[in-house]
Enzyme design. Structure first.
Site, PDB file in Angstrom:
ATOM      1  N   ARG A 288     -45.204   9.920   3.633  1.00 46.98           N
ATOM      2  CA  ARG A 288     -46.457  10.602   3.966  1.00 46.98           C
ATOM      3  C   ARG A 288     -47.221   9.855   5.056  1.00 46.98           C
ATOM      4  O   ARG A 288     -47.873  10.473   5.909  1.00 46.98           O
ATOM      5  CB  ARG A 288     -47.308  10.768   2.718  1.00 46.98           C
ATOM      6  CG  ARG A 288     -46.747  11.784   1.724  1.00 46.98           C
ATOM      7  CD  ARG A 288     -47.454  11.696   0.382  1.00 46.98           C
ATOM      8  NE  ARG A 288     -48.895  11.837   0.533  1.00 46.98           N
ATOM      9  CZ  ARG A 288     -49.777  11.489  -0.400  1.00 46.98           C
ATOM     10  NH1 ARG A 288     -49.367  10.953  -1.548  1.00 46.98           N
ATOM     11  NH2 ARG A 288     -51.078  11.663  -0.199  1.00 46.98           N
TER      12      ARG A 288
ATOM     13  N   ARG B 189     -39.893   7.560  -8.212  1.00 44.37           N
ATOM     14  CA  ARG B 189     -41.215   7.815  -8.808  1.00 44.37           C
ATOM     15  C   ARG B 189     -42.069   8.583  -7.806  1.00 44.37           C
ATOM     16  O   ARG B 189     -42.875   7.995  -7.069  1.00 44.37           O
ATOM     17  CB  ARG B 189     -41.886   6.495  -9.191  1.00 44.37           C
ATOM     18  CG  ARG B 189     -41.103   5.710 -10.235  1.00 44.37           C
ATOM     19  CD  ARG B 189     -41.756   4.351 -10.474  1.00 44.37           C
ATOM     20  NE  ARG B 189     -41.009   3.590 -11.467  1.00 44.37           N
ATOM     21  CZ  ARG B 189     -41.328   2.336 -11.836  1.00 44.37           C
ATOM     22  NH1 ARG B 189     -42.359   1.725 -11.279  1.00 44.37           N
ATOM     23  NH2 ARG B 189     -40.611   1.707 -12.746  1.00 44.37           N
TER      24      ARG B 189
ATOM     25  N   ASP C 243     -45.022  10.681  -6.170  1.00 46.12           N
ATOM     26  CA  ASP C 243     -46.465  10.577  -6.362  1.00 46.12           C
ATOM     27  C   ASP C 243     -47.056  11.862  -6.916  1.00 46.12           C
ATOM     28  O   ASP C 243     -46.409  12.921  -6.935  1.00 46.12           O
ATOM     29  CB  ASP C 243     -47.150  10.285  -5.017  1.00 46.12           C
ATOM     30  CG  ASP C 243     -46.854   8.895  -4.490  1.00 46.12           C
ATOM     31  OD1 ASP C 243     -46.475   8.024  -5.288  1.00 46.12           O
ATOM     32  OD2 ASP C 243     -47.008   8.690  -3.268  1.00 46.12           O
TER      33      ASP C 243
ATOM     34  N   TYR D 197     -35.628  12.927   1.652  1.00 52.52           N
ATOM     35  CA  TYR D 197     -36.924  13.606   1.548  1.00 52.52           C
ATOM     36  C   TYR D 197     -37.095  14.629   2.668  1.00 52.52           C
ATOM     37  O   TYR D 197     -36.556  14.475   3.768  1.00 52.52           O
ATOM     38  CB  TYR D 197     -38.074  12.604   1.620  1.00 52.52           C
ATOM     39  CG  TYR D 197     -38.320  11.871   0.325  1.00 52.52           C
ATOM     40  CD1 TYR D 197     -39.189  12.377  -0.634  1.00 52.52           C
ATOM     41  CD2 TYR D 197     -37.688  10.652   0.064  1.00 52.52           C
ATOM     42  CE1 TYR D 197     -39.424  11.704  -1.821  1.00 52.52           C
ATOM     43  CE2 TYR D 197     -37.922   9.962  -1.125  1.00 52.52           C
ATOM     44  CZ  TYR D 197     -38.794  10.502  -2.060  1.00 52.52           C
ATOM     45  OH  TYR D 197     -39.024   9.824  -3.236  1.00 52.52           O
TER      46      TYR D 197
END
Length: 249
Positions: A198, A50, A52, A111
């Site tokens: 992040r 999911r 952001d 990522y």
């Protein structure tokens, strides 16, 4: 009902994230709308992660069940046709068995976070990378990031809205490298907490600009205290680059 695994690329800027929202556009909603036009019936699309609001994907993975038995090329091309003009594309569609689940069958997620350290504004990469106006020491960031490897309580890098049952996660790989004026962080784990990447990047930038030492970074991690996190890096520099599965999936 035949099940299809699809690999998806998208620009996250127009969306409130992957997950379907009541009052905002989402990637999941765009795909479900396009797939329903192909199938002639409502279709549910299940994603591997999911992402952001504002986060991009180079290879998000999802699965969907159709009432029609279609070729994989037809599924890919027809969904892409109905996705226009949304910045979402199905790169590949593959038939999978009914046991496959895009989220629960995944063994690892990868990522990438992109940064450019320059004073001049961005033009071609605007909205695709975080511009940091101070010079980044990528080697120092890489050294500090190695403290993240293995199993830890990642509360420091966990968003207050995170719904995960536990803050304990295992990070399998992390690296920070420079390519010209671009600095890239890559990391891999079975799963991540809400805004974990992040949050880690923002704190590593504190190391990169000389505000924190590697020891400061490790102490922040070990504190398991959200207030010890540095500034959270903006969403538009983050990309979901791949999702791994066991076997042919």
């Amino acid at each position: 009902m035949p099940r299809y695994k699809i690999t998806i690329e998208y620009d996250g800027r127009p969306f409130a994230g992957w997950q379907r929202q009541d009052n905002a556009p989402s990637v999941q909603e765009s795909l479900e709308r396009a797939a329903a036009k192909l199938d002639g019936a409502p279709v549910l699309v299940y994603g591997a992660g999911r992402t952001d609001s504002g986060v991009h994907a180079l290879a998000q993975v999802a699965h969907l069940d159709l009432t029609k038995d279609l070729s994989t090329d037809k599924v890919r091309d027809a969904i892409n046709y109905h996705l226009k003009p949304d910045p979402v594309a199905v790169i590949e569609a593959v038939r999978v068995d009914d046991e496959f689940h895009a989220r629960f069958s995944a063994t690892q997620r990868h990522y990438l976070y992109r940064m450019i350290d320059r004073r001049a504004p961005l033009t071609l990469d605007r909205g695709q990378v975080w511009r940091v106006t101070r010079k980044l020491d990528a080697e120092a960031m890489h050294h500090a990031a190695q403290a993240l490897l293995g199993q830890h309580d990642f509360t420091t890098f966990r968003d207050a809205q995170c719904q995960a049952e536990s803050p304990v996660k295992s990070l399998d790989a992390v690296s920070v490298s420079r390519y010209g004026e671009e600095v890239q962080l890559t990391c891999s784990a079975r799963s991540f907490l809400h805004r974990q990447v992040r949050s880690m990047v923002g704190s590593l930038v504190e190391v990169g600009v000389g505000k924190w030492s590697a020891l400061d970074f490790k102490r922040a991690l070990d504190a398991a205290d959200r207030s010890r996190c540095g500034p959270v890096a903006p969403a538009h520099g983050l990309y979901l680059t791949a999702v791994d599965y066991r076997g042919p999936a």
